[in-house]
Motif scaffolding. Structure first.
Motif, PDB file in Angstrom:
ATOM      1  N   ARG A 135       0.832  -1.215   0.000  1.00 25.34           N
ATOM      2  CA  ARG A 135       0.000   0.000   0.000  1.00 25.34           C
ATOM      3  C   ARG A 135       0.863   1.261   0.000  1.00 25.34           C
ATOM      4  NH1 ARG A 135      -1.871   3.432   3.690  1.00 25.34           N
ATOM      5  NH2 ARG A 135      -1.344   2.198   5.535  1.00 25.34           N
ATOM      6  N   LEU A 136       1.889   1.294   0.859  1.00 29.55           N
ATOM      7  CA  LEU A 136       2.750   2.476   0.912  1.00 29.55           C
ATOM      8  C   LEU A 136       3.583   2.605  -0.364  1.00 29.55           C
ATOM      9  CD1 LEU A 136       3.958   2.459   4.631  1.00 29.55           C
ATOM     10  CD2 LEU A 136       2.100   3.786   3.603  1.00 29.55           C
ATOM     11  N   GLY A 137       4.050   1.473  -0.902  1.00 27.76           N
ATOM     12  CA  GLY A 137       4.802   1.516  -2.156  1.00 27.76           C
ATOM     13  C   GLY A 137       3.972   2.074  -3.295  1.00 27.76           C
ATOM     14  N   MET A 138       2.731   1.638  -3.385  1.00 27.44           N
ATOM     15  CA  MET A 138       1.836   2.167  -4.421  1.00 27.44           C
ATOM     16  C   MET A 138       1.494   3.636  -4.148  1.00 27.44           C
ATOM     17  SD  MET A 138       1.896  -0.207  -6.516  1.00 27.44           S
ATOM     18  CE  MET A 138       0.867   0.612  -7.706  1.00 27.44           C
ATOM     19  N   GLY A 139       1.426   4.006  -2.877  1.00 31.45           N
ATOM     20  CA  GLY A 139       1.206   5.413  -2.531  1.00 31.45           C
ATOM     21  C   GLY A 139       2.359   6.285  -3.008  1.00 31.45           C
ATOM     22  N   GLY A 140       3.583   5.785  -2.876  1.00 31.54           N
ATOM     23  CA  GLY A 140       4.747   6.514  -3.374  1.00 31.54           C
ATOM     24  C   GLY A 140       4.734   6.626  -4.882  1.00 31.54           C
ATOM     25  N   ARG A 141       4.390   5.537  -5.540  1.00 28.36           N
ATOM     26  CA  ARG A 141       4.315   5.540  -7.010  1.00 28.36           C
ATOM     27  C   ARG A 141       3.255   6.537  -7.479  1.00 28.36           C
ATOM     28  NH1 ARG A 141       6.511   2.252 -11.219  1.00 28.36           N
ATOM     29  NH2 ARG A 141       5.648   3.224 -13.058  1.00 28.36           N
ATOM     30  N   SER A 142       2.112   6.549  -6.802  1.00 31.26           N
ATOM     31  CA  SER A 142       1.038   7.475  -7.140  1.00 31.26           C
ATOM     32  C   SER A 142       1.471   8.930  -6.914  1.00 31.26           C
ATOM     33  CB  SER A 142      -0.201   7.154  -6.307  1.00 31.26           C
ATOM     34  OG  SER A 142      -1.216   8.080  -6.550  1.00 31.26           O
ATOM     35  N   TYR A 143       2.180   9.172  -5.818  1.00 32.47           N
ATOM     36  CA  TYR A 143       2.683  10.527  -5.536  1.00 32.47           C
ATOM     37  C   TYR A 143       3.580  10.990  -6.678  1.00 32.47           C
ATOM     38  CZ  TYR A 143       5.152  14.403  -3.377  1.00 32.47           C
ATOM     39  OH  TYR A 143       5.687  15.647  -3.114  1.00 32.47           O
ATOM     40  N   LEU A 144       4.479  10.123  -7.116  1.00 26.06           N
ATOM     41  CA  LEU A 144       5.395  10.449  -8.205  1.00 26.06           C
ATOM     42  C   LEU A 144       4.632  10.783  -9.478  1.00 26.06           C
ATOM     43  CD1 LEU A 144       8.410  10.493  -9.124  1.00 26.06           C
ATOM     44  CD2 LEU A 144       8.087   8.099  -9.762  1.00 26.06           C
ATOM     45  N   GLU A 145       3.672   9.938  -9.828  1.00 34.04           N
ATOM     46  CA  GLU A 145       2.907  10.143 -11.055  1.00 34.04           C
ATOM     47  C   GLU A 145       2.016  11.376 -10.981  1.00 34.04           C
ATOM     48  OE1 GLU A 145       0.995   6.353 -11.400  1.00 34.04           O
ATOM     49  OE2 GLU A 145       2.802   5.388 -12.182  1.00 34.04           O
ATOM     50  N   THR A 146       1.450  11.632  -9.818  1.00 30.90           N
ATOM     51  CA  THR A 146       0.533  12.755  -9.658  1.00 30.90           C
ATOM     52  C   THR A 146       1.254  14.096  -9.578  1.00 30.90           C
ATOM     53  OG1 THR A 146      -1.041  11.356  -8.509  1.00 30.90           O
ATOM     54  CG2 THR A 146      -1.285  13.726  -8.200  1.00 30.90           C
ATOM     55  N   HIS A 147       2.355  14.123  -8.842  1.00 34.17           N
ATOM     56  CA  HIS A 147       3.007  15.409  -8.561  1.00 34.17           C
ATOM     57  C   HIS A 147       4.261  15.687  -9.375  1.00 34.17           C
ATOM     58  CE1 HIS A 147       0.364  16.138  -5.183  1.00 34.17           C
ATOM     59  NE2 HIS A 147       0.571  14.913  -4.794  1.00 34.17           N
ATOM     60  N   LEU A 148       4.924  14.652  -9.884  1.00 33.32           N
ATOM     61  CA  LEU A 148       6.231  14.887 -10.480  1.00 33.32           C
ATOM     62  C   LEU A 148       6.421  14.264 -11.850  1.00 33.32           C
ATOM     63  CD1 LEU A 148       8.245  14.255  -7.204  1.00 33.32           C
ATOM     64  CD2 LEU A 148       7.701  16.465  -8.233  1.00 33.32           C
ATOM     65  N   SER A 149       5.370  13.847 -12.508  1.00 34.26           N
ATOM     66  CA  SER A 149       5.522  13.229 -13.824  1.00 34.26           C
ATOM     67  C   SER A 149       5.968  14.270 -14.850  1.00 34.26           C
ATOM     68  CB  SER A 149       4.202  12.600 -14.277  1.00 34.26           C
ATOM     69  OG  SER A 149       3.274  13.611 -14.633  1.00 34.26           O
ATOM     70  N   ALA A 150       6.608  13.785 -15.889  1.00 35.40           N
ATOM     71  CA  ALA A 150       7.074  14.683 -16.952  1.00 35.40           C
ATOM     72  C   ALA A 150       5.903  15.420 -17.596  1.00 35.40           C
ATOM     73  CB  ALA A 150       7.849  13.884 -18.000  1.00 35.40           C
ATOM     74  N   GLN A 151       4.791  14.726 -17.818  1.00 34.85           N
ATOM     75  CA  GLN A 151       3.627  15.373 -18.433  1.00 34.85           C
ATOM     76  C   GLN A 151       3.098  16.494 -17.555  1.00 34.85           C
ATOM     77  OE1 GLN A 151       1.093  12.000 -19.092  1.00 34.85           O
ATOM     78  NE2 GLN A 151       1.537  12.024 -21.286  1.00 34.85           N
ATOM     79  N   ARG A 152       3.060  16.260 -16.264  1.00 39.37           N
ATOM     80  CA  ARG A 152       2.545  17.276 -15.341  1.00 39.37           C
ATOM     81  C   ARG A 152       3.519  18.453 -15.205  1.00 39.37           C
ATOM     82  NH1 ARG A 152      -0.886  18.668 -11.486  1.00 39.37           N
ATOM     83  NH2 ARG A 152      -0.161  19.456  -9.506  1.00 39.37           N
ATOM     84  N   MET A 153       4.813  18.155 -15.197  1.00 39.70           N
ATOM     85  CA  MET A 153       5.815  19.189 -14.941  1.00 39.70           C
ATOM     86  C   MET A 153       6.240  19.951 -16.195  1.00 39.70           C
ATOM     87  SD  MET A 153       6.087  19.121 -11.710  1.00 39.70           S
ATOM     88  CE  MET A 153       7.416  20.290 -11.534  1.00 39.70           C
ATOM     89  N   TYR A 154       5.962  19.410 -17.390  1.00 40.89           N
ATOM     90  CA  TYR A 154       6.439  20.051 -18.608  1.00 40.89           C
ATOM     91  C   TYR A 154       6.014  21.522 -18.750  1.00 40.89           C
ATOM     92  CZ  TYR A 154       7.268  21.403 -23.361  1.00 40.89           C
ATOM     93  OH  TYR A 154       7.681  22.103 -24.463  1.00 40.89           O
TER      94      TYR A 154
END
Length: 174
Positions: A135-154
């Motif tokens: 659960r925590l590992g998937m929470g970290g993965r979700s945080y990365l995708e939600t807040h720091l993905s290339a698409q979001r940050m571009y």
């Protein structure tokens, strides 16, 4: 884990290993190890850092450790190790210092530990529950995708680099 900070966990890691067993895998530049490094006493396997070695270690790991001292230098670090752990969907235990204090949300995408007792408790809790690790590992993965993905940050990056006025709203983003 930066070996300098890992040394501060020698006591908690020793206590955890004496109770729960296991091993610690450290990927680092071996030439940078201090003479008094407690590797053998802590059942550590040391691996010379390379991109491939780090990727393989992350695939083998159950828990990512991100200890930091609360210093001006450590507070300026970017949390790169957390990004690697989040990418690998590893649960983390981190010191609440600098970027780590922002990135790790206790109980959502990792655990925060400020004292030796909290490090031991976090290690014990994660080692006892594969569902919590997942659960925590998937929470970290979700945080990365939600807040720091290339698409979001571009768009923000583009504005920093070329300026918002240079590319009008109708300009294609490539």
């Amino acid at each position: 884990v930066n070996v300098r900070y890992l040394q501060t966990l020698a006591g908690p890691l020793s206590e955890f290993l004496a109770t729960a067993g296991g091993r610690i895998l450290v990927v680092t530049r071996l030439a940078d190890l201090p003479r008094e490094f407690p590797g053998p006493a802590l059942n550590m396997t040391l691996v010379e850092w390379s991109r491939d070695a780090e990727a393989q270690a992350l695939r083998q790991a159950d828990i990512g450790l991100a200890p930091l001292e609360d210093s001006e230098f450590a507070r300026a670090r970017c949390g790169g190790k957390l990004l690697a752990y989040f990418e690998a969907a590893l649960p983390v235990i981190a010191s609440p210092v600098g970027a780590q204090a922002v990135m790790v949300r206790h109980g959502q995408n990792g655990l925060v530990a400020s004292s030796p007792q909290e490090w031991v408790a976090g290690l014990m809790e994660l080692s006892a529950s594969s569902s919590l690790r997942e659960r925590l590992g998937m929470g970290g993965r979700s945080y990365l995708e939600t807040h720091l993905s290339a698409q979001r940050m571009y768009p923000q990056w583009r504005d920093w680099v070329v300026g918002a006025a240079t590319l009008g709203p109708s300009s294609p983003a490539t």
